[in-house]
Design a protein around this motif. Sequence first.
Motif, short mmCIF file in Angstrom:
data_model
loop_
_atom_site.label_atom_id
_atom_site.label_comp_id
_atom_site.label_asym_id
_atom_site.label_seq_id
_atom_site.Cartn_x
_atom_site.Cartn_y
_atom_site.Cartn_z
N ALA A 295 6.74 -5.67 10.30
CA ALA A 295 5.94 -4.44 10.25
C ALA A 295 6.43 -3.43 11.29
CB ALA A 295 4.47 -4.77 10.47
N LEU A 296 6.78 -3.93 12.48
CA LEU A 296 7.24 -3.01 13.54
C LEU A 296 8.56 -2.34 13.18
CD1 LEU A 296 6.39 -5.10 16.74
CD2 LEU A 296 5.25 -3.01 15.96
N LYS A 297 9.39 -3.08 12.43
CA LYS A 297 10.72 -2.55 12.08
C LYS A 297 10.71 -1.81 10.75
CE LYS A 297 13.43 -4.63 15.26
NZ LYS A 297 13.54 -6.06 15.47
N MET A 298 9.58 -1.81 10.05
CA MET A 298 9.58 -1.26 8.68
C MET A 298 9.90 0.24 8.68
SD MET A 298 6.62 -1.61 5.78
CE MET A 298 6.64 -3.38 5.79
N PRO A 299 10.89 0.66 7.86
CA PRO A 299 11.23 2.08 7.81
C PRO A 299 10.08 2.91 7.24
CG PRO A 299 12.81 0.74 6.53
CD PRO A 299 11.71 -0.16 6.97
N ARG A 300 10.06 4.17 7.62
CA ARG A 300 8.96 5.04 7.22
C ARG A 300 8.79 5.10 5.70
NH1 ARG A 300 8.88 10.14 6.03
NH2 ARG A 300 6.91 11.29 6.18
N ASP A 301 9.92 5.21 4.96
CA ASP A 301 9.83 5.29 3.49
C ASP A 301 9.06 4.12 2.90
OD1 ASP A 301 11.26 7.52 3.62
OD2 ASP A 301 13.10 6.73 2.68
N GLU A 302 9.38 2.94 3.40
CA GLU A 302 8.70 1.76 2.87
C GLU A 302 7.22 1.74 3.27
OE1 GLU A 302 10.50 -2.04 3.71
OE2 GLU A 302 8.78 -3.12 2.83
N ARG A 303 6.95 2.17 4.49
CA ARG A 303 5.54 2.23 4.93
C ARG A 303 4.75 3.18 4.03
NH1 ARG A 303 5.08 4.67 9.80
NH2 ARG A 303 7.27 4.83 10.36
N VAL A 304 5.36 4.34 3.74
CA VAL A 304 4.66 5.33 2.92
C VAL A 304 4.46 4.77 1.50
CG1 VAL A 304 4.88 7.61 1.83
CG2 VAL A 304 5.44 7.32 4.25
N ALA A 305 5.49 4.14 0.94
CA ALA A 305 5.38 3.64 -0.45
C ALA A 305 4.30 2.55 -0.54
CB ALA A 305 6.74 3.08 -0.90
N ARG A 306 4.30 1.63 0.42
CA ARG A 306 3.29 0.57 0.39
C ARG A 306 1.89 1.16 0.57
NH1 ARG A 306 4.63 -5.06 1.93
NH2 ARG A 306 6.85 -5.29 2.22
N TRP A 307 1.78 2.09 1.53
CA TRP A 307 0.46 2.66 1.80
C TRP A 307 -0.07 3.42 0.57
CZ3 TRP A 307 -1.16 7.79 1.72
CH2 TRP A 307 -2.49 7.97 2.10
N ARG A 308 0.82 4.18 -0.10
CA ARG A 308 0.38 4.96 -1.26
C ARG A 308 -0.20 4.04 -2.33
NH1 ARG A 308 -1.85 9.38 -1.51
NH2 ARG A 308 -3.20 8.14 -2.79
N ALA A 309 0.50 2.93 -2.58
CA ALA A 309 0.02 1.99 -3.60
C ALA A 309 -1.32 1.38 -3.18
CB ALA A 309 1.06 0.88 -3.80
N LEU A 310 -1.45 1.04 -1.91
CA LEU A 310 -2.71 0.47 -1.42
C LEU A 310 -3.84 1.50 -1.51
CD1 LEU A 310 -1.40 -1.42 1.74
CD2 LEU A 310 -2.38 -2.48 -0.31
N MET A 311 -3.53 2.71 -1.11
CA MET A 311 -4.56 3.76 -1.07
C MET A 311 -5.05 4.10 -2.48
SD MET A 311 -6.36 5.48 1.03
CE MET A 311 -7.32 6.98 1.16
N ASP A 312 -4.13 4.06 -3.45
CA ASP A 312 -4.56 4.31 -4.84
C ASP A 312 -5.69 3.35 -5.23
OD1 ASP A 312 -2.83 6.35 -5.17
OD2 ASP A 312 -1.33 5.22 -6.32
N GLY A 313 -5.49 2.07 -4.90
CA GLY A 313 -6.51 1.07 -5.23
C GLY A 313 -7.80 1.30 -4.46
N VAL A 314 -7.68 1.61 -3.17
CA VAL A 314 -8.87 1.81 -2.33
C VAL A 314 -9.66 3.03 -2.81
CG1 VAL A 314 -9.63 2.35 0.03
CG2 VAL A 314 -7.86 0.64 -0.34
N GLU A 315 -8.94 4.02 -3.33
CA GLU A 315 -9.63 5.22 -3.84
C GLU A 315 -10.27 4.96 -5.20
OE1 GLU A 315 -6.37 8.02 -3.46
OE2 GLU A 315 -7.51 9.14 -1.95
N ARG A 316 -9.52 4.26 -6.07
CA ARG A 316 -10.00 4.05 -7.44
C ARG A 316 -11.19 3.10 -7.46
NH1 ARG A 316 -5.18 2.88 -9.24
NH2 ARG A 316 -5.62 0.68 -9.18
N GLN A 317 -11.08 2.00 -6.73
CA GLN A 317 -12.13 0.97 -6.79
C GLN A 317 -12.93 1.01 -5.49
OE1 GLN A 317 -9.88 -2.53 -8.05
NE2 GLN A 317 -9.96 -1.79 -10.14
N ASP A 318 -13.72 2.06 -5.34
CA ASP A 318 -14.50 2.19 -4.11
C ASP A 318 -15.88 1.56 -4.31
OD1 ASP A 318 -15.88 3.98 -5.68
OD2 ASP A 318 -15.57 5.72 -4.39
N VAL A 319 -16.75 1.76 -3.34
CA VAL A 319 -18.03 1.03 -3.39
C VAL A 319 -18.94 1.57 -4.52
CG1 VAL A 319 -19.37 2.43 -1.74
CG2 VAL A 319 -19.74 -0.05 -1.87
N ILE A 320 -18.77 2.81 -4.87
CA ILE A 320 -19.59 3.37 -5.96
C ILE A 320 -19.12 2.76 -7.30
CG2 ILE A 320 -20.38 5.51 -7.08
CD1 ILE A 320 -21.13 5.39 -4.10
N TRP A 321 -17.82 2.61 -7.44
CA TRP A 321 -17.24 1.95 -8.63
C TRP A 321 -17.80 0.53 -8.74
CZ3 TRP A 321 -14.28 -2.51 -8.76
CH2 TRP A 321 -13.61 -2.79 -9.96
#
Length: 469
Positions: free
Chosen positions: A418-444
């Motif tokens: 994680a400490l060595k992970m390049p920014r591009d990969e961090r952004v790509a992983r985060w985007r995919a995670l955030m999509d799920g967190v936004e789509r399936q929120d507590v109201i859903w």
Amino acid sequence: MSRLIVISNRVSAPKGEAGAQGGLAVAFAAALREHKGLWFGWSGEPTDRFTGEIDYQDVRGVCTATIDLEDQDIEEYYNGYANRTLWPLFHFRVDLAEFERDFAQGYQRVNERFADTVRPLIEDDDLVWVQDYHLIPLGEELRKRELRNRLGFFLHIPWPPRHLLASLPHARELVSTMFAYDVIGFHTTEWLEAFLDYALGEMGADLLDDGTIRLGDRTVRAISCPIGIDTAEFVAAASSPQARLAYRRMKDSSDGRDLIVGVDRLDYSKGLEERFAGYERFLEEHEESRKEVYLLQIAPPSRGDVETYQRIRATLDGLSGRINGAHADLDWVPIRYVNRGFPRAVLAGVYRAARIGLVTPLRDGMNLVAKEYVAAQDPEDPGVLILSRFAGAALQMTDAVLVNPHSAEELSDAIELALKMPRDERVARWRALMDGVERQDVIWWRKRFTDALARSDQSWEDAPAAAAE
Ligand code: GDG
């Protein structure tokens, strides 16, 4: 529109500050306002003699109704059966589970008291939704009191494997009470399948073509329904003034080092000992980068009346002290270990400042901290989530760095990665995670469950005799 009646062990009314009470309160508050419903539960207060007297409050449009419990009830039902029997067993810790007849009796007695007290408040068309392991038999008790409404149950913790559950005295009786509900919900398919395995394999229930499960003349629909966070609120919290201040404080005190953060109730299921051991392994294996990081572990104490919780606290005090003593330098301490809670906005700022979110429970129904960490990140420069394979959240959050929390080596490798992970990969992983967190929120989550409940067949209308059995 039907009213919604939520019944849980504790009731937390929404306070002034948005989100101050956490995701569940937010989810229910919106639904209770919309449906003009009621939230019923224990006040958290003791009383000398149980009277069933109800304290009604209207907090910003949400009606709450609470009762006080006797000391003996609190000891046997809450500290006892709920937190010394079911909690450890359902988190696969049969070694910590205590089986006492008094606990089981107290649990049953409080469920009956809940049923006696809440029953008169329920009207014919209400949807009734019972929460969590404290109240498994409540549905059955309500049916005995002629309740024919649509009745749902949601389990917030894992469902244990069949052979583990078999070690609970009277497990079959407990599980049979779950057939009083119309819909039962679990966070993941893993917990749902374990329930099915027990119901079909151990109790002889049948899985019907329409997906419901039949035991005798009762059927129940079991669904997986992963809980989310109030994502919009948490994203807003992360850019609030309070969060910015917390972010600044973290950055200023980091002295250029990378922050690794853990936030957990102090509980043996959260894998804190193993986490410290994995972090120590990292310090030992990575001489070159070890002083470039530090771990902030926030762990507010919980269930302090229960001995296993006092023990884990003492163990962690010792472990953090030992690691700091062995590795600290004049200008660097490897672990900042903090035994208190912080406002949600402060947490959001701390998450945002952290290069790594370390979420490594040994077993967790879902785990909301993993989702909060993702929601708080800066989209341009997000941190990396390291997540236990054994959290329910791992089934959704596959773009996290998934680890076996028991393995110090794996934890150490994951921190390095994680400490060595390049920014591009961090952004790509985060985007995919955030999509799920936004789509399936507590109201859903809340809608998914209440929709399933509203659609369920009202077979109780035709079968009052079975209901009253
Ligand atoms: C159970 C299941 C399931 C923690 N420290 C502070 C603080 N927290 C908040 C977190 C998060 C919540 O507490 C903890 O939620 P988790 O989901 O991580 O864990 P449990 O408490 O064990 O919850 C779990 C959950 O129910 C919901 O179904 O996910 O599996 O065990 O929101 O942020 N909040 C504040 N200050 C703190 O210091 N304000």
